[in-house]
Scaffold this active site. Sequence first.
Site, PDB file in Angstrom:
ATOM      1  N   LYS A 143       0.840  -1.216   0.000  1.00  0.00           N
ATOM      2  CA  LYS A 143       0.000   0.000   0.000  1.00  0.00           C
ATOM      3  C   LYS A 143       0.866   1.253   0.000  1.00  0.00           C
ATOM      4  O   LYS A 143       0.671   2.159  -0.808  1.00  0.00           O
ATOM      5  CB  LYS A 143      -0.892  -0.001   1.250  1.00  0.00           C
ATOM      6  N   ASN A 144       1.838   1.294   0.899  1.00  0.00           N
ATOM      7  CA  ASN A 144       2.598   2.532   1.055  1.00  0.00           C
ATOM      8  C   ASN A 144       3.574   2.784  -0.092  1.00  0.00           C
ATOM      9  O   ASN A 144       4.113   3.886  -0.212  1.00  0.00           O
ATOM     10  CB  ASN A 144       3.333   2.543   2.397  1.00  0.00           C
ATOM     11  N   CYS A 159      -5.550   7.653   9.004  1.00  0.00           N
ATOM     12  CA  CYS A 159      -5.842   7.094  10.321  1.00  0.00           C
ATOM     13  C   CYS A 159      -5.570   8.125  11.406  1.00  0.00           C
ATOM     14  O   CYS A 159      -4.604   8.875  11.327  1.00  0.00           O
ATOM     15  CB  CYS A 159      -4.977   5.868  10.560  1.00  0.00           C
ATOM     16  N   ARG A 196      -0.460  14.413  12.952  1.00  0.00           N
ATOM     17  CA  ARG A 196      -0.121  14.261  11.544  1.00  0.00           C
ATOM     18  C   ARG A 196      -0.228  15.552  10.735  1.00  0.00           C
ATOM     19  O   ARG A 196      -0.942  15.616   9.732  1.00  0.00           O
ATOM     20  CB  ARG A 196      -0.967  13.152  10.900  1.00  0.00           C
ATOM     21  N   ASP A 202       4.018   0.836  12.167  1.00  0.00           N
ATOM     22  CA  ASP A 202       2.840   0.154  11.620  1.00  0.00           C
ATOM     23  C   ASP A 202       2.690  -1.276  12.145  1.00  0.00           C
ATOM     24  O   ASP A 202       1.624  -1.874  12.009  1.00  0.00           O
ATOM     25  CB  ASP A 202       2.898   0.120  10.081  1.00  0.00           C
ATOM     26  N   ARG A 244      -8.850  -0.556   4.190  1.00  0.00           N
ATOM     27  CA  ARG A 244      -7.956   0.470   3.622  1.00  0.00           C
ATOM     28  C   ARG A 244      -6.620  -0.135   3.193  1.00  0.00           C
ATOM     29  O   ARG A 244      -5.965   0.372   2.284  1.00  0.00           O
ATOM     30  CB  ARG A 244      -7.671   1.567   4.662  1.00  0.00           C
TER      31      ARG A 244
HETATM   32  C1  UD1 Z   1       3.854   7.053   6.603  1.00  0.00           C
HETATM   33  C2  UD1 Z   1       3.073   5.783   6.337  1.00  0.00           C
HETATM   34  C3  UD1 Z   1       2.522   5.229   7.625  1.00  0.00           C
HETATM   35  C4  UD1 Z   1       3.642   5.039   8.634  1.00  0.00           C
HETATM   36  C5  UD1 Z   1       4.486   6.314   8.778  1.00  0.00           C
HETATM   37  C6  UD1 Z   1       5.715   6.125   9.634  1.00  0.00           C
HETATM   38  C7  UD1 Z   1       2.173   6.006   4.113  1.00  0.00           C
HETATM   39  C8  UD1 Z   1       0.974   6.205   3.269  1.00  0.00           C
HETATM   40  N1  UD1 Z   1       1.968   6.082   5.444  1.00  0.00           N
HETATM   41  O1  UD1 Z   1       2.952   8.001   7.169  1.00  0.00           O
HETATM   42  O2  UD1 Z   1       1.914   3.967   7.345  1.00  0.00           O
HETATM   43  O3  UD1 Z   1       3.087   4.707   9.887  1.00  0.00           O
HETATM   44  O4  UD1 Z   1       4.924   6.785   7.495  1.00  0.00           O
HETATM   45  O5  UD1 Z   1       6.484   5.091   9.160  1.00  0.00           O
HETATM   46  O6  UD1 Z   1       3.255   5.759   3.629  1.00  0.00           O
HETATM   47  N2  UD1 Z   1       5.053  15.021  10.976  1.00  0.00           N
HETATM   48  C9  UD1 Z   1       4.975  16.364  11.276  1.00  0.00           C
HETATM   49  N3  UD1 Z   1       4.920  17.273  10.237  1.00  0.00           N
HETATM   50  C10 UD1 Z   1       4.935  16.876   8.933  1.00  0.00           C
HETATM   51  C11 UD1 Z   1       5.030  15.493   8.630  1.00  0.00           C
HETATM   52  C12 UD1 Z   1       5.086  14.584   9.680  1.00  0.00           C
HETATM   53  O7  UD1 Z   1       4.956  16.749  12.445  1.00  0.00           O
HETATM   54  O8  UD1 Z   1       4.872  17.734   8.037  1.00  0.00           O
HETATM   55  C13 UD1 Z   1       5.120  14.034  12.077  1.00  0.00           C
HETATM   56  C14 UD1 Z   1       3.910  13.118  12.153  1.00  0.00           C
HETATM   57  O9  UD1 Z   1       2.860  13.712  12.870  1.00  0.00           O
HETATM   58  C15 UD1 Z   1       4.492  11.895  12.841  1.00  0.00           C
HETATM   59  C16 UD1 Z   1       5.930  11.845  12.325  1.00  0.00           C
HETATM   60  O10 UD1 Z   1       6.203  13.149  11.819  1.00  0.00           O
HETATM   61  O11 UD1 Z   1       4.483  12.073  14.230  1.00  0.00           O
HETATM   62  C17 UD1 Z   1       6.191  10.840  11.229  1.00  0.00           C
HETATM   63  O12 UD1 Z   1       5.253  11.011  10.207  1.00  0.00           O
HETATM   64  P1  UD1 Z   1       5.545  10.599   8.693  1.00  0.00           P
HETATM   65  O13 UD1 Z   1       6.828   9.841   8.632  1.00  0.00           O
HETATM   66  O14 UD1 Z   1       5.391  11.806   7.858  1.00  0.00           O
HETATM   67  O15 UD1 Z   1       4.370   9.569   8.424  1.00  0.00           O
HETATM   68  P2  UD1 Z   1       3.355   9.554   7.209  1.00  0.00           P
HETATM   69  O16 UD1 Z   1       4.062   9.904   5.958  1.00  0.00           O
HETATM   70  O17 UD1 Z   1       2.115  10.267   7.590  1.00  0.00           O
END
Ligand code: UD1
Length: 416
Positions: free
Chosen positions: A22-23, A116, A121, A305, A397
């Site tokens: 998925k990711n 989720c 996020r 995850d 999902r």
């Molecule tokens: C992706 C994955 C998700 C996985 C996560 C961490 C997909 C579709 N989803 O989510 O399954 O659990 O990586 O491996 O690939 N953050 C900020 N500001 C930002 C961006 C992130 O504060 O602009 C924070 C988030 O709130 C979180 C942390 O950084 O606490 C990590 O998030 P991130 O690595 O960006 O996860 P996702 O890309 O949302």
Amino acid sequence: MDAIRIYGGRCLNGQTVIQGSKNASLPILAATLLIDGVCEIENCPDISDVYHMLRLLESLGCRVEREESLVRVDTQGFSACDMPSDSVCVMRSSVMLVGALLARTGQICMEYPGGCVIGARPIDLHLQAMRLMGASVEERENGFCVEAARLKGAVLRLPFISVGATENLILAAVLADGVTVIEPAAREPEIQALCEFLQSAGARIEGSGTGRLVIRGVEKLMPVRYRIPADRIVAGTYLCACMCAGGRIFLRDAPVRHMESVLACAERMGAAVLCEADGILVTGKDHENCCDVVTTACYPGFPTDMQSLFMAVMALSGRAGRIEETVFENRFRIVSELCKMGADITVCGNTAHIAPVARLRGAIVQAQELRGGAALVIAALAADGTSIVTNRHYIDRGYEDIVLHLRALGADLELA
Ligand code: UD1
């Protein structure tokens, strides 16, 4: 019909083929927008997040065809217009469209993406880095607009590692003027897949799989055919299912080399794991050593995850354990539900303490997010009696028919 009824007590045996990731597929589908022509994406999982991404592409004028696991995206009819807000809001990956659309059209307005509910996020990293690439960003109450006639390469030093921001910035950078450096870049295998896809289309990306990416903008990308790698989290889910229920199963196509931390943890907890060229043979449920501490981290660390899935294993182990969540601040939503099944888990800050209990019992429990929902299903496989997991749509999902797959392995469960 948004629930799964599980009759606990059967062990698992046989083989399951692991679906495409998925990711990896979501950012790669978004990346097709950077290419004028028809891209063919093989091994694309049949899950609702992919369905929503394809709907978003269609709403942008792309022609999308699916033949089993092959998805064809023809971007030649592309025209920027409003995307359906239900698809934007339902999943986090709609944010990937920002980088791709900005590169393609120079402007994008959208609502804040959903996904989720596992923490705040925010997308501040994404937007801040795009500003550094010359974009103007205007934030509103429910959404934002980003504009840049032409993106410019820049040195993007991120305050911490983000998977989504790394992906979005790669998409923004591959067609930008000049050189972009992303540091620290996330190293997840799904990012490596995105880089591979873009490189095969003609992008110039160095450092894939490392913490520093150097991207030299090119004029144009060419249509390609690409195979999505198998989903390491889905493979880990069936691994945990076998650890909960017992038995022996073969995870065909499981991406062994991307599952090191998860396999090491499973072995520490008593599973026998045999890695072969075409998959992993798992023998579950020998909980002799099952006292453990799990700490989530960015890749190659233990994936956040997988955390709730291992919580289900630990809750059933009859031993004490501890899980520390360092990536998301609200990823213990499954705890109250496991406790309804008789688990004894307390949360203190970012740590969940799992106390030993003799057995879990069937209960009506609610999925509140994707991986936590799957974790409740696998806990129920080993609980005494019948369980019902509601809110199945969260599980859909990310999992291709989990009921069918587990039933084929000998579990007793059905849609309810
Ligand atoms: C992706 C994955 C998700 C996985 C996560 C961490 C997909 C579709 N989803 O989510 O399954 O659990 O990586 O491996 O690939 N953050 C900020 N500001 C930002 C961006 C992130 O504060 O602009 C924070 C988030 O709130 C979180 C942390 O950084 O606490 C990590 O998030 P991130 O690595 O960006 O996860 P996702 O890309 O949302």
